[in-house]
Design a protein around this motif. Structure first.
Motif, PDB file in Angstrom:
ATOM      1  N   ASP A 101       5.312  -2.376  -5.733  1.00 39.47           N
ATOM      2  CA  ASP A 101       6.432  -1.938  -6.570  1.00 39.47           C
ATOM      3  C   ASP A 101       7.362  -1.031  -5.765  1.00 39.47           C
ATOM      4  O   ASP A 101       6.926  -0.060  -5.157  1.00 39.47           O
ATOM      5  N   ASN A 102       8.641  -1.383  -5.752  1.00 39.79           N
ATOM      6  CA  ASN A 102       9.697  -0.648  -5.039  1.00 39.79           C
ATOM      7  C   ASN A 102       9.495  -0.624  -3.519  1.00 39.79           C
ATOM      8  O   ASN A 102       9.921   0.321  -2.854  1.00 39.79           O
ATOM      9  N   GLN A 103       8.871  -1.659  -2.984  1.00 39.04           N
ATOM     10  CA  GLN A 103       8.684  -1.766  -1.533  1.00 39.04           C
ATOM     11  C   GLN A 103       9.730  -2.690  -0.927  1.00 39.04           C
ATOM     12  O   GLN A 103      10.089  -3.708  -1.512  1.00 39.04           O
ATOM     13  N   MET A 145       5.537 -16.004  -8.035  1.00 39.63           N
ATOM     14  CA  MET A 145       6.967 -16.256  -8.241  1.00 39.63           C
ATOM     15  C   MET A 145       7.702 -14.922  -8.257  1.00 39.63           C
ATOM     16  O   MET A 145       7.185 -13.922  -8.748  1.00 39.63           O
ATOM     17  N   ILE A 146       8.921 -14.946  -7.720  1.00 39.54           N
ATOM     18  CA  ILE A 146       9.767 -13.749  -7.687  1.00 39.54           C
ATOM     19  C   ILE A 146      11.121 -14.117  -8.266  1.00 39.54           C
ATOM     20  O   ILE A 146      11.756 -15.074  -7.814  1.00 39.54           O
ATOM     21  N   PHE A 147      11.573 -13.349  -9.251  1.00 42.05           N
ATOM     22  CA  PHE A 147      12.902 -13.568  -9.833  1.00 42.05           C
ATOM     23  C   PHE A 147      13.945 -12.792  -9.042  1.00 42.05           C
ATOM     24  O   PHE A 147      13.711 -11.653  -8.631  1.00 42.05           O
ATOM     25  N   SER A 166      14.994 -10.773   2.220  1.00 43.60           N
ATOM     26  CA  SER A 166      14.685  -9.356   2.426  1.00 43.60           C
ATOM     27  C   SER A 166      15.293  -8.536   1.293  1.00 43.60           C
ATOM     28  O   SER A 166      16.434  -8.775   0.893  1.00 43.60           O
ATOM     29  N   GLY A 167      14.510  -7.585   0.783  1.00 43.26           N
ATOM     30  CA  GLY A 167      15.024  -6.740  -0.284  1.00 43.26           C
ATOM     31  C   GLY A 167      13.934  -5.855  -0.844  1.00 43.26           C
ATOM     32  O   GLY A 167      12.844  -5.745  -0.281  1.00 43.26           O
ATOM     33  N   THR A 168      14.239  -5.233  -1.982  1.00 47.43           N
ATOM     34  CA  THR A 168      13.294  -4.334  -2.629  1.00 47.43           C
ATOM     35  C   THR A 168      12.585  -5.061  -3.761  1.00 47.43           C
ATOM     36  O   THR A 168      13.211  -5.529  -4.706  1.00 47.43           O
ATOM     37  N   LEU A 169      11.273  -5.174  -3.628  1.00 45.35           N
ATOM     38  CA  LEU A 169      10.439  -5.884  -4.589  1.00 45.35           C
ATOM     39  C   LEU A 169      10.060  -4.938  -5.724  1.00 45.35           C
ATOM     40  O   LEU A 169       9.795  -3.758  -5.494  1.00 45.35           O
ATOM     41  N   THR A 170      10.044  -5.454  -6.951  1.00 46.21           N
ATOM     42  CA  THR A 170       9.575  -4.675  -8.092  1.00 46.21           C
ATOM     43  C   THR A 170       8.565  -5.514  -8.878  1.00 46.21           C
ATOM     44  O   THR A 170       8.589  -6.739  -8.830  1.00 46.21           O
ATOM     45  N   SER A 184      10.107  -9.207  -9.240  1.00 42.00           N
ATOM     46  CA  SER A 184      11.552  -9.396  -9.075  1.00 42.00           C
ATOM     47  C   SER A 184      11.936  -8.782  -7.737  1.00 42.00           C
ATOM     48  O   SER A 184      11.199  -7.961  -7.189  1.00 42.00           O
ATOM     49  N   ILE A 185      13.111  -9.183  -7.242  1.00 43.42           N
ATOM     50  CA  ILE A 185      13.579  -8.607  -5.980  1.00 43.42           C
ATOM     51  C   ILE A 185      15.066  -8.325  -6.056  1.00 43.42           C
ATOM     52  O   ILE A 185      15.835  -9.099  -6.620  1.00 43.42           O
ATOM     53  N   ASN A 186      15.439  -7.170  -5.521  1.00 46.57           N
ATOM     54  CA  ASN A 186      16.841  -6.809  -5.345  1.00 46.57           C
ATOM     55  C   ASN A 186      17.166  -7.190  -3.898  1.00 46.57           C
ATOM     56  O   ASN A 186      16.740  -6.520  -2.960  1.00 46.57           O
TER      57      ASN A 186
END
Length: 198
Positions: A101-103, A145-147, A166-170, A184-186
Protein backbone atom coordinates in the motif's frame (compact mmCIF):
# COMPACT_ATOMS: atom_id res chain seq x y z
CA UNK A 1 -19.86 -21.03 -12.46
CA UNK A 2 -19.65 -23.03 -15.72
CA UNK A 3 -17.12 -25.82 -15.45
CA UNK A 4 -15.43 -25.27 -18.84
CA UNK A 5 -14.19 -21.72 -18.03
CA UNK A 6 -12.99 -22.99 -14.64
CA UNK A 7 -10.88 -25.68 -16.29
CA UNK A 8 -9.50 -23.26 -18.86
CA UNK A 9 -8.74 -20.74 -16.15
CA UNK A 10 -7.00 -23.26 -13.93
CA UNK A 11 -4.71 -24.44 -16.69
CA UNK A 12 -4.01 -20.90 -17.88
CA UNK A 13 -3.37 -19.62 -14.36
CA UNK A 14 -0.97 -22.43 -13.56
CA UNK A 15 1.01 -21.82 -16.75
CA UNK A 16 1.00 -18.04 -16.24
CA UNK A 17 2.07 -18.27 -12.61
CA UNK A 18 4.89 -20.67 -13.41
CA UNK A 19 6.02 -18.38 -16.23
CA UNK A 20 5.94 -15.35 -13.96
CA UNK A 21 8.04 -17.15 -11.36
CA UNK A 22 10.77 -17.87 -13.92
CA UNK A 23 10.94 -14.54 -15.77
CA UNK A 24 14.40 -13.05 -15.72
CA UNK A 25 14.68 -9.50 -14.42
CA UNK A 26 15.11 -6.75 -16.96
CA UNK A 27 17.94 -4.26 -16.73
CA UNK A 28 16.69 -0.86 -15.59
CA UNK A 29 18.34 2.48 -15.18
CA UNK A 30 19.72 3.55 -11.81
CA UNK A 31 17.14 6.36 -11.62
CA UNK A 32 14.21 4.00 -12.17
CA UNK A 33 15.68 1.42 -9.81
CA UNK A 34 16.02 3.92 -6.99
CA UNK A 35 12.58 5.47 -7.50
CA UNK A 36 10.53 2.28 -8.02
CA UNK A 37 10.74 -1.26 -6.71
CA UNK A 38 10.44 -3.72 -9.62
CA UNK A 39 7.96 -6.43 -8.66
CA UNK A 40 6.44 -9.54 -10.18
CA UNK A 41 2.73 -10.35 -10.16
CA UNK A 42 3.21 -13.21 -7.73
CA UNK A 43 4.63 -10.71 -5.21
CA UNK A 44 1.11 -9.26 -4.87
CA UNK A 45 -0.46 -12.57 -3.89
CA UNK A 46 -0.44 -13.93 -0.32
CA UNK A 47 1.55 -17.17 -0.13
CA UNK A 48 -1.52 -19.30 0.71
CA UNK A 49 -3.29 -18.15 -2.48
CA UNK A 50 -0.19 -18.74 -4.58
CA UNK A 51 0.26 -22.23 -3.14
CA UNK A 52 -3.39 -23.09 -3.86
CA UNK A 53 -3.18 -21.94 -7.49
CA UNK A 54 0.12 -23.71 -8.13
CA UNK A 55 -1.37 -26.95 -6.76
CA UNK A 56 -4.78 -27.29 -8.44
CA UNK A 57 -7.06 -30.19 -7.47
CA UNK A 58 -5.95 -33.46 -9.09
CA UNK A 59 -9.14 -33.92 -11.10
CA UNK A 60 -8.40 -30.71 -13.07
CA UNK A 61 -5.10 -32.19 -14.23
CA UNK A 62 -6.82 -35.40 -15.37
CA UNK A 63 -9.32 -33.80 -17.75
CA UNK A 64 -8.29 -33.94 -21.39
CA UNK A 65 -8.76 -30.74 -23.36
CA UNK A 66 -12.07 -30.85 -25.21
CA UNK A 67 -13.40 -33.92 -23.40
CA UNK A 68 -15.14 -32.02 -20.61
CA UNK A 69 -18.59 -32.23 -22.25
CA UNK A 70 -18.32 -36.01 -22.02
CA UNK A 71 -17.66 -35.92 -18.28
CA UNK A 72 -20.55 -36.45 -15.91
CA UNK A 73 -20.86 -33.55 -13.47
CA UNK A 74 -21.58 -35.89 -10.54
CA UNK A 75 -18.15 -37.49 -11.08
CA UNK A 76 -16.53 -34.07 -10.82
CA UNK A 77 -18.50 -33.25 -7.70
CA UNK A 78 -17.31 -36.50 -6.11
CA UNK A 79 -13.73 -35.58 -6.90
CA UNK A 80 -14.02 -32.16 -5.28
CA UNK A 81 -12.43 -31.88 -1.86
CA UNK A 82 -11.20 -29.35 0.65
CA UNK A 83 -8.26 -28.72 -1.70
CA UNK A 84 -10.79 -27.75 -4.35
CA UNK A 85 -12.46 -25.35 -1.95
CA UNK A 86 -9.14 -23.63 -1.19
CA UNK A 87 -8.36 -23.51 -4.92
CA UNK A 88 -11.76 -21.92 -5.69
CA UNK A 89 -11.18 -19.35 -2.93
CA UNK A 90 -7.80 -18.45 -4.44
CA UNK A 91 -9.40 -17.93 -7.88
CA UNK A 92 -11.63 -15.22 -6.38
CA UNK A 93 -9.31 -13.91 -3.67
CA UNK A 94 -9.28 -10.23 -2.79
CA UNK A 95 -6.61 -10.83 -0.14
CA UNK A 96 -3.74 -8.41 -0.57
CA UNK A 97 -0.28 -7.84 0.80
CA UNK A 98 -0.62 -4.66 2.85
CA UNK A 99 3.09 -3.85 2.61
CA UNK A 100 2.47 -2.74 -0.99
CA UNK A 101 0.00 0.00 0.00
CA UNK A 102 1.35 3.40 -1.14
CA UNK A 103 4.56 1.84 -2.51
CA UNK A 104 6.28 3.05 -5.67
CA UNK A 105 6.48 0.01 -7.93
CA UNK A 106 7.35 -0.99 -11.48
CA UNK A 107 5.54 -4.02 -12.93
CA UNK A 108 5.27 -5.65 -16.37
CA UNK A 109 1.65 -5.91 -17.51
CA UNK A 110 -0.87 -6.26 -20.29
CA UNK A 111 -3.66 -3.70 -20.58
CA UNK A 112 -7.39 -4.40 -20.66
CA UNK A 113 -9.03 -1.11 -21.75
CA UNK A 114 -12.18 0.02 -19.93
CA UNK A 115 -12.72 3.64 -21.06
CA UNK A 116 -11.54 5.90 -23.88
CA UNK A 117 -11.59 9.68 -24.22
CA UNK A 118 -12.80 11.64 -27.26
CA UNK A 119 -9.39 11.16 -28.94
CA UNK A 120 -9.61 7.37 -28.52
CA UNK A 121 -6.90 7.35 -25.85
CA UNK A 122 -7.36 4.72 -23.14
CA UNK A 123 -8.03 6.50 -19.84
CA UNK A 124 -9.16 3.65 -17.58
CA UNK A 125 -7.92 0.08 -17.69
CA UNK A 126 -6.95 -3.01 -15.78
CA UNK A 127 -3.35 -4.18 -15.66
CA UNK A 128 -3.16 -7.97 -15.87
CA UNK A 129 -0.31 -10.51 -15.82
CA UNK A 130 -1.04 -12.27 -19.11
CA UNK A 131 -2.51 -11.55 -22.53
CA UNK A 132 -6.21 -12.24 -22.99
CA UNK A 133 -7.18 -11.90 -19.34
CA UNK A 134 -10.79 -10.67 -18.97
CA UNK A 135 -11.45 -11.10 -22.68
CA UNK A 136 -11.63 -14.76 -23.69
CA UNK A 137 -11.53 -16.42 -20.27
CA UNK A 138 -12.69 -15.53 -16.77
CA UNK A 139 -10.51 -12.80 -15.25
CA UNK A 140 -7.50 -13.47 -13.03
CA UNK A 141 -8.03 -13.41 -9.27
CA UNK A 142 -8.67 -9.85 -8.00
CA UNK A 143 -5.28 -9.86 -6.25
CA UNK A 144 -3.71 -10.38 -9.69
CA UNK A 145 -5.35 -7.30 -11.23
CA UNK A 146 -4.56 -3.61 -10.87
CA UNK A 147 -6.99 -0.82 -11.76
CA UNK A 148 -5.59 2.34 -13.34
CA UNK A 149 -7.22 5.68 -14.13
CA UNK A 150 -4.82 7.51 -16.44
CA UNK A 151 -6.24 10.97 -17.15
CA UNK A 152 -3.72 11.90 -19.86
CA UNK A 153 -4.61 8.69 -21.70
CA UNK A 154 -2.48 6.42 -23.83
CA UNK A 155 -2.60 4.97 -27.30
CA UNK A 156 -3.02 1.22 -27.24
CA UNK A 157 -2.23 -0.10 -30.69
CA UNK A 158 -2.69 -3.78 -29.86
CA UNK A 159 -3.75 -5.83 -26.86
CA UNK A 160 -0.76 -8.11 -27.51
CA UNK A 161 1.69 -5.44 -26.30
CA UNK A 162 3.09 -5.67 -22.79
CA UNK A 163 4.19 -2.58 -20.88
CA UNK A 164 6.31 -1.57 -17.91
CA UNK A 165 4.07 0.47 -15.64
CA UNK A 166 5.58 2.63 -12.88
CA UNK A 167 3.62 4.41 -10.19
CA UNK A 168 2.22 4.34 -6.68
CA UNK A 169 0.34 1.16 -5.84
CA UNK A 170 -2.59 1.19 -3.41
CA UNK A 171 -4.61 -1.61 -1.88
CA UNK A 172 -8.08 -0.51 -2.92
CA UNK A 173 -10.89 -2.65 -4.30
CA UNK A 174 -12.37 -1.70 -7.69
CA UNK A 175 -15.42 -3.47 -9.13
CA UNK A 176 -17.05 -3.04 -12.52
CA UNK A 177 -18.85 -5.13 -15.15
CA UNK A 178 -15.55 -6.53 -16.46
CA UNK A 179 -13.84 -7.68 -13.27
CA UNK A 180 -12.75 -6.91 -9.71
CA UNK A 181 -9.27 -5.74 -8.75
CA UNK A 182 -7.75 -5.66 -5.28
CA UNK A 183 -5.08 -3.09 -6.19
CA UNK A 184 -5.01 0.30 -7.93
CA UNK A 185 -2.12 2.34 -9.27
CA UNK A 186 -1.49 6.04 -9.74
CA UNK A 187 0.63 5.90 -12.90
CA UNK A 188 3.76 7.99 -13.37
CA UNK A 189 5.13 6.28 -16.47
CA UNK A 190 4.20 3.65 -19.06
CA UNK A 191 6.74 2.25 -21.49
CA UNK A 192 6.70 -0.64 -23.92
CA UNK A 193 8.05 -3.83 -22.36
CA UNK A 194 11.35 -5.05 -23.75
CA UNK A 195 13.10 -8.19 -22.58
CA UNK A 196 16.73 -8.06 -21.57
CA UNK A 197 19.05 -9.12 -24.39
CA UNK A 198 21.73 -11.57 -23.33
Amino acid sequence: MPIRPLIQTSSLLAVCLLTLLTLSPVAISATTESAYKTIEWTDLMPQADLDALLNPPEYLNNIDDGSLEDQISSQLEEAMSEDDSRYQEALASTKIKSEFDNQKVRIPAFIVPLEYDENQLVTQFFLVPYFGACIHVPPPPPNQMIFAAYQQGMTLETLYDAFWVSGTLTTSLTENDTAVSAYSINIDEIELYEEQQE
